[in-house]
Design an enzyme around this catalytic site. Structure first.
Site, PDB file in Angstrom:
ATOM      1  N   ASP A  98       0.669  -1.177   0.009  1.00  0.00           N
ATOM      2  CA  ASP A  98       0.098  -0.146   0.166  1.00  0.00           C
ATOM      3  C   ASP A  98       0.849   1.397  -0.020  1.00  0.00           C
ATOM      4  O   ASP A  98       0.268   2.267   0.338  1.00  0.00           O
ATOM      5  CB  ASP A  98      -0.836  -0.038   1.191  1.00  0.00           C
ATOM      6  CG  ASP A  98      -0.262  -0.149   2.507  1.00  0.00           C
ATOM      7  OD1 ASP A  98       1.316  -0.047   2.602  1.00  0.00           O
ATOM      8  OD2 ASP A  98      -0.756  -0.575   3.482  1.00  0.00           O
ATOM      9  N   GLU A 120       0.014  -9.232  -0.995  1.00  0.00           N
ATOM     10  CA  GLU A 120      -0.699  -8.743   0.030  1.00  0.00           C
ATOM     11  C   GLU A 120      -1.651  -7.623  -0.504  1.00  0.00           C
ATOM     12  O   GLU A 120      -1.891  -6.714  -0.087  1.00  0.00           O
ATOM     13  CB  GLU A 120       0.436  -7.779   1.028  1.00  0.00           C
ATOM     14  CG  GLU A 120      -0.236  -7.439   2.320  1.00  0.00           C
ATOM     15  CD  GLU A 120       0.563  -6.578   3.074  1.00  0.00           C
ATOM     16  OE1 GLU A 120       1.280  -7.396   3.901  1.00  0.00           O
ATOM     17  OE2 GLU A 120       0.467  -5.523   3.253  1.00  0.00           O
ATOM     18  N   GLU A 134      -2.442   5.225   2.744  1.00  0.00           N
ATOM     19  CA  GLU A 134      -2.212   3.888   2.131  1.00  0.00           C
ATOM     20  C   GLU A 134      -3.558   3.150   1.812  1.00  0.00           C
ATOM     21  O   GLU A 134      -3.459   2.492   0.707  1.00  0.00           O
ATOM     22  CB  GLU A 134      -1.781   2.942   3.514  1.00  0.00           C
ATOM     23  CG  GLU A 134      -0.296   3.284   3.780  1.00  0.00           C
ATOM     24  CD  GLU A 134       0.060   4.439   4.736  1.00  0.00           C
ATOM     25  OE1 GLU A 134       1.032   4.762   5.164  1.00  0.00           O
ATOM     26  OE2 GLU A 134      -1.039   5.148   5.238  1.00  0.00           O
ATOM     27  N   HIS A 216       4.698   5.454  14.388  1.00  0.00           N
ATOM     28  CA  HIS A 216       5.306   6.293  13.399  1.00  0.00           C
ATOM     29  C   HIS A 216       3.961   6.983  12.549  1.00  0.00           C
ATOM     30  O   HIS A 216       4.173   8.049  11.788  1.00  0.00           O
ATOM     31  CB  HIS A 216       6.221   5.791  12.371  1.00  0.00           C
ATOM     32  CG  HIS A 216       5.406   4.850  11.418  1.00  0.00           C
ATOM     33  ND1 HIS A 216       5.041   3.534  11.910  1.00  0.00           N
ATOM     34  CD2 HIS A 216       4.893   4.827  10.281  1.00  0.00           C
ATOM     35  CE1 HIS A 216       4.622   2.831  11.000  1.00  0.00           C
ATOM     36  NE2 HIS A 216       4.735   3.644   9.640  1.00  0.00           N
ATOM     37  N   ARG A 218       1.065   8.945  10.599  1.00  0.00           N
ATOM     38  CA  ARG A 218       0.783  10.357  10.522  1.00  0.00           C
ATOM     39  C   ARG A 218      -0.421  10.685  11.202  1.00  0.00           C
ATOM     40  O   ARG A 218      -0.649  11.741  11.959  1.00  0.00           O
ATOM     41  CB  ARG A 218       0.584  10.666   9.048  1.00  0.00           C
ATOM     42  CG  ARG A 218       1.588  10.903   8.138  1.00  0.00           C
ATOM     43  CD  ARG A 218       1.103  11.194   6.531  1.00  0.00           C
ATOM     44  NE  ARG A 218       2.342  11.230   5.698  1.00  0.00           N
ATOM     45  CZ  ARG A 218       2.605  10.349   5.065  1.00  0.00           C
ATOM     46  NH1 ARG A 218       1.949   8.962   4.992  1.00  0.00           N
ATOM     47  NH2 ARG A 218       3.371  10.333   4.037  1.00  0.00           N
ATOM     48  N   HIS A 249      11.223   6.769  15.937  1.00  0.00           N
ATOM     49  CA  HIS A 249      11.309   6.990  14.446  1.00  0.00           C
ATOM     50  C   HIS A 249      11.863   8.250  14.202  1.00  0.00           C
ATOM     51  O   HIS A 249      11.668   9.257  15.156  1.00  0.00           O
ATOM     52  CB  HIS A 249       9.766   6.964  13.893  1.00  0.00           C
ATOM     53  CG  HIS A 249       9.589   6.920  12.440  1.00  0.00           C
ATOM     54  ND1 HIS A 249       9.754   8.013  11.552  1.00  0.00           N
ATOM     55  CD2 HIS A 249       9.421   5.908  11.467  1.00  0.00           C
ATOM     56  CE1 HIS A 249       9.788   7.767  10.230  1.00  0.00           C
ATOM     57  NE2 HIS A 249       9.389   6.655  10.250  1.00  0.00           N
TER      58      HIS A 249
END
Length: 375
Positions: A98, A120, A134, A216, A218, A249
């Site tokens: 993705d 996937e 994604e 991590h 967003r 991260h």
């Protein structure tokens, strides 16, 4: 004539999940000519994975730039792939999951006339803003691809509901389990040595239960990370017999709240991001994992590690249904409550840690290669 395969990826998670497929195709050089193209949407972390799996890319687009944005990255991938696709003329192009690399590469491969294969495939949250970008990336790729390698029956059902031809779908399990089996064997072999893992051994307090944390996303930036850090601080203060290890991260939106709220707490260790082999080793040493990662939701159950997922939605509902992961979002109280249950109650912990992993048996890549041989 040999079947010409081009396997494209650009980020560390993609590299981990595509590496075993590269190696499986390369076992049969009589049937296949297989080449690897990396966009290097990530750079340093991607290179670490390639070195570990002993894969040398045939094409390196080297697209990573400081402060790159989705607009320029998407355009650069599509235009950058044009001469590569025209030179190699692959029969099949393989994309994974993705990422922006996945979405843009599937478009470029479609333009070239190659058959596009999605590894996937079929993961959905049905919310185009979560996770962003994604969810849209994988949906766009899914609408373009000719063959869909779905990790589970749920993924297959999602694709069938989108009117994808059942004959073009193969349920494989997830290639990350293939990668994990390879990696666990390698990092635990007597002839493997890794300076990063040796440094970790000096940090880990083997007299305490280790809680491994990664974060991590967003959508968790801002208040989400403040809540997460607040919960971790409370857990550390309430549980002297626990050590929280957090590879932080590099994104400033993550670094700032984490270091402001969690630095200088005795049983919290904030460390630099880990290479894949060091991370596999640390997962194997952990008691519990708290994460917002997608891949960890699949990997950790294979190691018998319960997972708390710091997201409100997941494209991996199989793990929730199987009970191997629990969604806690970024709600401070919920993170604390669910973690404390697993710390305090060995019965609850043992039941969760012994549940069957819904993501397969580590033979996904073998199934994909056999499918392509028979198409």
């Amino acid at each position: 004539m040999k079947i010409k395969n081009l396997i494209i990826f650009g980020t560390r998670p993609e590299a981990i999940k595509m590496a075993p497929l590269v190696k499986e195709f390369l076992k049969d050089t009589q049937k296949f000519e297989t080449k690897v193209c990396i966009t290097a949407q990530h750079r340093e972390m991607l290179d670490q994975v390639l070195e570990f799996f002993e894969i040398t890319p045939d094409f390196d687009m080297d697209l990573m730039k400081p402060n790159q944005n989705l607009y320029s990255l998407t355009a650069d991938i599509i235009t950058g792939l044009k001469p590569i696709l025209e030179e190699f003329k692959p029969d099949y192009v393989y994309v994974h999951g993705d990422t922006t690399t996945t979405m843009a590469s599937s478009i470029a491969a479609f333009y070239s006339g190659a058959k596009v294969c999605h590894v996937e495939a079929g993961l959905r949250t049905f919310n185009k803003r979560s996770p962003f970008p994604e969810e849209v990336n994988r949906s766009v790729a899914g609408s373009i691809c000719d063959f869909h390698f779905a990790p589970t029956k749920v993924s297959e059902k999602n694709l069938l509901n989108e009117n994808i031809d059942k004959k073009s779908i193969l349920i494989t399990g997830n290639t990350v389990i293939d990668a994990l089996h390879f990696s666990s064997d390698k990092v635990n072999s007597s002839d493997y040595s890794d300076s990063e893992t040796e440094k970790l051994r000096e940090i880990v307090d083997f007299n305490k239960r280790i809680i491994l944390v990664t974060g991590h996303r967003r959508e968790n930036h801002g208040d989400g990370f403040i809540n997460i850090c607040s919960a971790l601080k409370d857990l550390a203060n309430k549980n002297d017999d626990v050590q929280i290890i957090y590879p932080v991260h590099l994104n400033p939106n993550v670094q700032k709240p984490v270091y402001e709220l969690l630095n200088n707490i005795d049983n919290i260790k904030l460390i630099d991001p880990l290479s894949y082999p060091a991370f596999v080793w640390l997962m194997s040493q952990s008691y519990l994992i708290i994460t917002d990662s997608g891949g960890v939701q699949e990997e950790a159950p294979s190691l018998g590690k319960p997972v708390l997922v710091m997201r409100d939605t997941t494209e991996r509902p199989e793990a929730v249904d199987a009970g191997t992961v629990i969604l806690v979002g970024t709600q401070k109280d919920k993170i604390i409550t669910e973690a404390q249950k697993l710390i305090d109650d060995s019965t609850i912990y043992n039941v969760m840690s012994e549940l069957h992993n819904p993501y397969g048996d580590g033979n996904a890549c073998e199934k994909i290669v056999q499918f392509i041989k028979e198409v």
